[in-house]
Structures are given as structure tokens and as C-alpha cells.
Design a protein around this motif. Structure first.
Motif, mmCIF file in Angstrom:
data_model
loop_
_atom_site.group_PDB
_atom_site.id
_atom_site.type_symbol
_atom_site.label_atom_id
_atom_site.label_comp_id
_atom_site.label_asym_id
_atom_site.label_seq_id
_atom_site.Cartn_x
_atom_site.Cartn_y
_atom_site.Cartn_z
ATOM 1 N N GLY A 96 0.772 -1.232 0.000
ATOM 2 C CA GLY A 96 0.000 0.000 0.000
ATOM 3 C C GLY A 96 0.804 1.282 0.000
ATOM 4 O O GLY A 96 0.253 2.376 -0.140
ATOM 5 N N THR A 97 2.132 1.188 0.148
ATOM 6 C CA THR A 97 2.994 2.376 0.123
ATOM 7 C C THR A 97 2.995 2.996 -1.276
ATOM 8 O O THR A 97 2.888 2.290 -2.279
ATOM 9 C CB THR A 97 4.431 2.000 0.512
ATOM 10 O OG1 THR A 97 4.407 1.380 1.803
ATOM 11 C CG2 THR A 97 5.331 3.220 0.549
ATOM 12 N N THR A 98 3.141 4.300 -1.352
ATOM 13 C CA THR A 98 3.153 4.985 -2.643
ATOM 14 C C THR A 98 4.382 4.581 -3.456
ATOM 15 O O THR A 98 5.514 4.652 -2.969
ATOM 16 C CB THR A 98 3.150 6.510 -2.448
ATOM 17 O OG1 THR A 98 1.984 6.873 -1.705
ATOM 18 C CG2 THR A 98 3.141 7.233 -3.788
ATOM 19 N N ILE A 99 4.149 4.176 -4.682
ATOM 20 C CA ILE A 99 5.250 3.794 -5.581
ATOM 21 C C ILE A 99 6.061 5.025 -5.937
ATOM 22 O O ILE A 99 5.518 6.096 -6.219
ATOM 23 C CB ILE A 99 4.703 3.138 -6.870
ATOM 24 C CG1 ILE A 99 3.952 1.850 -6.540
ATOM 25 C CG2 ILE A 99 5.831 2.883 -7.860
ATOM 26 C CD1 ILE A 99 4.798 0.774 -5.897
ATOM 27 N N ARG A 100 7.381 4.891 -5.885
ATOM 28 C CA ARG A 100 8.255 6.004 -6.220
ATOM 29 C C ARG A 100 8.843 5.814 -7.615
ATOM 30 O O ARG A 100 8.962 4.695 -8.119
ATOM 31 C CB ARG A 100 9.379 6.138 -5.206
ATOM 32 C CG ARG A 100 10.407 5.016 -5.251
ATOM 33 C CD ARG A 100 11.521 5.229 -4.240
ATOM 34 N NE ARG A 100 12.461 4.114 -4.269
ATOM 35 C CZ ARG A 100 13.483 3.997 -3.432
ATOM 36 N NH1 ARG A 100 13.703 4.916 -2.520
ATOM 37 N NH2 ARG A 100 14.305 2.953 -3.512
#
Length: 265
Positions: free
Chosen positions: A239-243
Motif C-alpha cells: 500500500g505504500t506509494t510507488i516512487r
């Protein structure tokens, strides 16, 4: 940029249209590359090599093309209105046709016509083709290991190590192996590097069989990737924002996608 699986599918389609047929149309619009060596030639085979395509003819000559970032090959019926329109396009670089089919190379990045025994000048530097008959995981592993100071992402994208991998497959394989793209090759154990090589091979073989570029196995366009092209979207795993970050400089600058949590090491 089209990658090895995309190029191989193009070779398959072109081969079905042209192999064993004699050319009735040869139109090359690339610098000083001449047409005479393959005019009226019989197409013997069309071979993908990494991201390169080799049209081989019975005259002993080979047409080499590379799609680069935006290139593509189209196939239209011979003499059809669609073929006639395509032949008038300003971005047409090569047209090869028979009575039945017209094949059109649009926005190609490289075009060369060489004798077959000189093909090595164009593709001899490439490592094992991930989807080719020459695939050799041990050789690919040895070449990757031979660049210890290079980042994992850059090493995967170096066609001298293994041919056919672009940013899509490098991003997806590193995500699935939970590896930071900017981590130096030297920091990986040999067994971990071998597992990465095997992951790349497995993903690309499966994608070629699926008939489209998909690491997830999904066919829907918005479900085909875990991280590639998904900047600022949530990681499918945590769920972390893709960089997204730049990899390399100058002519080799590319964007690379990763999850800062799953691939933190």
C-alpha cells in the motif's frame, strides 16, 4: 521502449507474413541505406535478437532494425487502402511487401543493411537473449557479477549482460525479488543474483506465451504491472506509494519504478 518479448512477438507476426515469400516491394527511407541487395529477394527468416530484428534474405544480406523508444512494425494487406495510406506516412522508415502482405516499419530507431557474415558488428556485443535459443543463465549471471560497482537496475538494463530486458522487466523483477534497484551488484550473494536472473527469464517467457507484456498475469491494461508506470499509486503488496527515480545520465537516462518499503532491503 519495446522489450525482448514485444520484439519477439513482432518477429513472429512478420515471419508469418513474409517467410518463404519473394519481395515485390522494397522501400527503405533511412540515410544512404540502399535497396538493391534485397530487391526481389526471398525472405528466409526473421530473427529477434534481444531488442533487435534481423530480416535475412537469400541474397546473403540482412536488414537490421531496432525499434528504440517509439518504433513499431505494422502489417497490412498487400495493395489495401490501409497499406497505401501507410506508405505516405512521413515516419515510415522501411516497407517490405509481397503480393499478399505489406509490412511497415514506423518510427524505427536504427536501420542497417549488411551482409549476413557482418551481423556480429551490430548484435555481437549482446549477452544471452532471455527468450532466445542461446539463453544461458550461467553466462548471464557471470556477466552481471562482472560489474560489481554497478547498480542492479543498470546491470539488468545493460544489453551486454542479458539481451532483451528493459525498464518494465527490470522494475518488475526487482520488485518481486524485493531488491532495491539502486543497490550495488556486489552486495548480493551469488544465489540471490541467480534467483533474480531466473525471475527475469520466467516473467518474460510467461509474458511471451500470454501474448502481451504483463508481469501480474492480468490482461487488463491497469493490472499488468506491480510497479512499472504506477508512480504515486499504492503498492499492490503493502500500500505504500510507488516512487519513480532517474537511473543513469545523458543518453542512458531512464525512469525506474519501485516500492520504498517492499524493496528497502
Amino acid at each position: 521502449m519495446p522489450e525482448g518479448d514485444t520484439v519477439r512477438r513482432a518477429a513472429d507476426r512478420l515471419g508469418q507474413a513474409l517467410t518463404g515469400q519473394r519481395l515485390t516491394l522494397v522501400d527503405i527511407r533511412w540515410g544512404t541505406v540502399g535497396e538493391d541487395p534485397i530487391r526481389d529477394a526471398l525472405v528466409e527468416e526473421i530473427v529477434p535478437r534481444g531488442k533487435h530484428l534481423l530480416h535475412r534474405f537469400d541474397t546473403g544480406w540482412t536488414l537490421h532494425t531496432h525499434l528504440r523508444m517509439e518504433g513499431s512494425w505494422r502489417i497490412e494487406g498487400g495493395g489495401s487502402p490501409a497499406a497505401a495510406r501507410a506508405l505516405r506516412r512521413r515516419d515510415l522508415r522501411v516497407a517490405l511487401g509481397t503480393a499478399a502482405w505489406t509490412t511497415l516499419g514506423l518510427r524505427l530507431g536504427e536501420v542497417d543493411l549488411v551482409r549476413r557474415h557482418d551481423e556480429h558488428r551490430l548484435v555481437g556485443h549482446l549477452g544471452p537473449d532471455v527468450l532466445g535459443a542461446d539463453w544461458d543463465a550461467a553466462t548471464a549471471l557471470a556477466r552481471l557479477s562482472g560489474a560489481p560497482g554497478t547498480t542492479l537496475a543498470a546491470a539488468l538494463l545493460d544489453q551486454r549482460n542479458l539481451a532483451g530486458v528493459g525498464t518494465f522487466w527490470a522494475s518488475e523483477a526487482l520488485f518481486l525479488q524485493r531488491l532495491d534497484p539502486w543497490r550495488p551488484v556486489a552486495e548480493l550473494r551469488e544465489e540471490d543474483l541467480a534467483a533474480l536472473v531466473e525471475r527475469v527469464h520466467t516473467l518474460m517467457v510467461r509474458s511471451h506465451a500470454l501474448g502481451m507484456q504483463s508481469s501480474t498475469g492480468h490482461r487488463r491494461a491497469d493490472r499488468r504491472a506491480f510497479v512499472h508506470g504506477r508512480a504515486r499509486q499504492p503498492c499492490r503488496r503493502c500500500g505504500t506509494t510507488i516512487r519513480v527515480g532517474d537511473l543513469g545520465v545523458g543518453a542512458h537516462e531512464r525512469v525506474f519504478f519501485s516500492c520504498p518499503v517492499c524493496q528497502s532491503g
